[in-house]
Design an enzyme around this catalytic site. Structure first.
Site, PDB file in Angstrom:
ATOM      1  N   HIS A 187       3.635   1.810  -1.828  1.00  0.00           N
ATOM      2  CA  HIS A 187       3.789   2.121  -3.157  1.00  0.00           C
ATOM      3  C   HIS A 187       2.488   2.594  -3.785  1.00  0.00           C
ATOM      4  O   HIS A 187       2.674   3.763  -4.882  1.00  0.00           O
ATOM      5  CB  HIS A 187       4.371   0.704  -3.886  1.00  0.00           C
ATOM      6  CG  HIS A 187       5.603   0.204  -3.356  1.00  0.00           C
ATOM      7  ND1 HIS A 187       5.836  -0.875  -2.657  1.00  0.00           N
ATOM      8  CD2 HIS A 187       6.904   0.714  -3.487  1.00  0.00           C
ATOM      9  CE1 HIS A 187       7.164  -1.124  -2.524  1.00  0.00           C
ATOM     10  NE2 HIS A 187       7.806  -0.148  -2.853  1.00  0.00           N
ATOM     11  N   GLU A 215       0.777  -1.139  -0.155  1.00  0.00           N
ATOM     12  CA  GLU A 215       0.125  -0.042  -0.056  1.00  0.00           C
ATOM     13  C   GLU A 215       0.883   1.267  -0.071  1.00  0.00           C
ATOM     14  O   GLU A 215       0.312   2.371  -0.493  1.00  0.00           O
ATOM     15  CB  GLU A 215      -1.083  -0.030   1.171  1.00  0.00           C
ATOM     16  CG  GLU A 215      -1.688   1.490   1.545  1.00  0.00           C
ATOM     17  CD  GLU A 215      -2.528   1.574   0.183  1.00  0.00           C
ATOM     18  OE1 GLU A 215      -2.764   2.924  -0.161  1.00  0.00           O
ATOM     19  OE2 GLU A 215      -3.047   0.727  -0.624  1.00  0.00           O
ATOM     20  N   SER A 226       6.949  -1.578   4.427  1.00  0.00           N
ATOM     21  CA  SER A 226       7.914  -1.921   3.829  1.00  0.00           C
ATOM     22  C   SER A 226       8.021  -3.258   2.921  1.00  0.00           C
ATOM     23  O   SER A 226       7.078  -4.070   3.529  1.00  0.00           O
ATOM     24  CB  SER A 226       9.295  -1.926   4.785  1.00  0.00           C
ATOM     25  OG  SER A 226      10.493  -2.401   4.284  1.00  0.00           O
ATOM     26  N   GLN A 282      23.020  -1.704  -4.809  1.00  0.00           N
ATOM     27  CA  GLN A 282      22.898  -0.991  -3.453  1.00  0.00           C
ATOM     28  C   GLN A 282      22.717  -1.875  -2.237  1.00  0.00           C
ATOM     29  O   GLN A 282      22.206  -1.549  -1.381  1.00  0.00           O
ATOM     30  CB  GLN A 282      21.647   0.018  -3.394  1.00  0.00           C
ATOM     31  CG  GLN A 282      20.187  -0.774  -3.674  1.00  0.00           C
ATOM     32  CD  GLN A 282      19.013   0.033  -3.996  1.00  0.00           C
ATOM     33  OE1 GLN A 282      18.970   0.408  -5.224  1.00  0.00           O
ATOM     34  NE2 GLN A 282      18.128   0.211  -2.885  1.00  0.00           N
ATOM     35  N   ARG A 307      10.143  -5.564   3.016  1.00  0.00           N
ATOM     36  CA  ARG A 307      10.717  -6.366   4.093  1.00  0.00           C
ATOM     37  C   ARG A 307       9.823  -6.911   4.946  1.00  0.00           C
ATOM     38  O   ARG A 307      10.181  -7.953   5.788  1.00  0.00           O
ATOM     39  CB  ARG A 307      11.949  -5.882   4.880  1.00  0.00           C
ATOM     40  CG  ARG A 307      13.184  -5.259   3.749  1.00  0.00           C
ATOM     41  CD  ARG A 307      14.094  -4.473   4.498  1.00  0.00           C
ATOM     42  NE  ARG A 307      15.012  -3.657   3.668  1.00  0.00           N
ATOM     43  CZ  ARG A 307      16.364  -4.377   3.167  1.00  0.00           C
ATOM     44  NH1 ARG A 307      16.437  -5.614   3.702  1.00  0.00           N
ATOM     45  NH2 ARG A 307      16.921  -3.772   2.277  1.00  0.00           N
ATOM     46  N   GLN A 327      17.715   8.670   2.100  1.00  0.00           N
ATOM     47  CA  GLN A 327      17.693   8.482   0.523  1.00  0.00           C
ATOM     48  C   GLN A 327      17.033   9.460  -0.278  1.00  0.00           C
ATOM     49  O   GLN A 327      17.369  10.088  -1.078  1.00  0.00           O
ATOM     50  CB  GLN A 327      17.068   7.183   0.228  1.00  0.00           C
ATOM     51  CG  GLN A 327      16.929   6.825  -1.306  1.00  0.00           C
ATOM     52  CD  GLN A 327      16.049   5.593  -1.388  1.00  0.00           C
ATOM     53  OE1 GLN A 327      16.896   4.702  -1.458  1.00  0.00           O
ATOM     54  NE2 GLN A 327      14.900   5.648  -1.639  1.00  0.00           N
TER      55      GLN A 327
END
Length: 299
Positions: A54, A52, A204, A78, A206, A172
């Site tokens: 994104h 969500e 996330s 990265q 992750r 970032q």
């Protein structure tokens, strides 16, 4: 997943208006047509495993752009930890289904590593200065050079007018703005609010590696940030930092990597508060072997 498989997935989706590209030249040709028709382009760079958070970035991009491009690419340069790269969730089929369910028109760029990097998977070196030396930069060697490398490539390929990033990766976000300053690419960088689950956990990719119980335990991160915000300005910064670190030391599930209170513009850790400056608190912690980050504006 190879290109024919992706096409098959799109055909299986009912009334799909998704346009998918895997080759740089084909996407660039499509972007050129849009530019020639005076249509503005918004880019949402992702590494897939969409959620969500994104979706909220894409919705904001839709508000500010005529056409939205979402890139799905797990960028190898990265990752300073090969195990982390190997374990990063790759769910392209599910991603395409989710995008098809939520959006009518969307351009997806999902290139192969070879298409992006050719035969040499290496990072370009950037002079990000002090921004890259704090927090993530201290614990993830070469990370921001990898981020800068892939974004410079994506900006050159897509030629977006705007690119959208979540504030969960606040460091970032500042690095990307610095990248534009360094490379002189004509892209406006838009920061968007952190998207959270109902329990406060920052969304996330992750999180997919955590069980529901582990996700619930991980809400301690956000609760701690909220506590820091409440006490900020009423307690000495160093004492507040010490208090937060002690709370994490008593956790049996989360292992704190860092907690910082920093200048929101420079990311330099602070020892005292000055008027007319903005500050943020940052946390990185491990939930088992899953690294989670979060932050909050303090004033």
């Amino acid at each position: 997943m190879q290109f024919p498989s992706i096409i098959l997935i799109l055909h299986q989706l009912k009334k799909s208006d998704l346009q998918l590209y895997q080759e740089n030249q084909l996407l660039q040709a499509a972007m050129l047509k849009l530019k020639n028709n005076s249509q503005s382009i918004g880019l949402v760079p992702t590494m897939g495993a969409l959620h969500e958070g994104h979706m909220s970035l894409i919705r904001e991009a839709e508000k500010q752009s005529d056409v939205v491009v979402i890139s799905i690419f797990v960028n190898p340069t990265q990752f300073n930890n090969s195990s982390d790269l190997d374990k990063y969730p790759r769910t392209l089929e599910e991603d395409l289904i989710l995008l098809n369910q939520n959006f009518k028109d969307l351009i997806i760029f999902s290139p192969t590593i070879k298409e992006v990097y050719g035969e040499s998977i290496t990072s370009e070196k950037f002079e990000f200065g002090n921004l890259a030396q704090q927090m993530e930069g201290r614990f993830r060697d070469g990370h921001f050079d990898g981020v800068g490398t892939i974004l410079k490539k994506l900006f050159n390929i897509v030629q977006p007018d705007k690119a959208f990033f979540g504030e969960k990766d606040y460091q970032q976000l500042l690095i990307v703005k610095k990248l534009i300053e360094i490379t002189h690419q004509n892209v406006e960088i838009i920061g968007c609010p952190i998207s959270r689950e109902n329990n406060g956990l920052a969304r996330s990719s992750r999180n997919k590696r955590l069980s529901e119980e582990e996700q619930e335990k991980s809400t301690f991160i956000f609760k701690t940030l909220q506590e820091a915000k409440e006490k900020f300005g009423t307690k000495n910064v160093l004492l507040l930092k010490q208090e937060i670190e002690e709370k994490f030391s008593k956790q049996d599930f989360l292992e704190l990597e860092y907690f910082e209170i920093s200048d929101a513009a420079t990311l330099v850790p602070v020892t005292k508060v000055e008027e007319h400056k903005k500050y943020r608190a940052f946390i990185a912690a491990y939930a088992n072997d899953v690294r989670l980050i979060d932050n909050i504006a303090l004033n």
